[in-house]
Scaffold this motif. Structure first.
Motif: not given
Length: 132
Positions: A48-71
């Motif tokens: 589930a996290r990987l799915k969200l990571i890949l979607r976030g990357k596709r939308f141009g979110f940074s990895l740090e933004e993605i990490r913060q959102l997942l946290d």
């Protein structure tokens, strides 16, 4: 009863990523596979996290933004904080993408104009050469 897990190969096949990508996300503490010696086993949570990571990357979110959102998932407010922050970042990203699209549209129009001018010059030169 143990939780259903997937191997690194199964995750790669399911999400069309490389093992290196999964190890990178693990090193960045975005994924937390179970380690059995050298073997990595990924849980449904990891998928589930990987799915969200890949979607976030596709939308141009940074990895740090993605990490913060997942946290923010575990804030205890039924994901209200996570969803609110995701909405804010997504709106910012959409505005950036729309600005980029406008700039790209302008560049395309300018290039089309230049191509038209060059085509006219070529035609004019060919006509002059044929008249000689």
């Amino acid at each position: 009863m143990t939780e259903e897990t997937k191997t690194i190969r199964e995750m790669c096949d399911e999400f069309d990523v490389t093992p290196r990508t999964l190890r990178f996300y693990e090193a960045k503490e975005l994924l937390f596979p179970i380690r059995e010696g050298q073997k990595r086993l990924f849980t449904k949570r990891d998928a589930a996290r990987l799915k969200l990571i890949l979607r976030g990357k596709r939308f141009g979110f940074s990895l740090e933004e993605i990490r913060q959102l997942l946290d923010l998932y575990h804030m205890g407010d039924q994901q209200l904080t996570q969803l609110t922050r995701t909405h804010e970042i997504a709106k910012e990203r959409l505005a950036d993408m729309e600005r980029q699209r406008a700039e790209l549209d302008e560049a395309i129009n300018d290039l089309n104009d230049q191509l038209g001018w060059v085509e006219q010059m070529i035609t004019s030169m060919q006509t002059s050469k044929a008249a000689e």
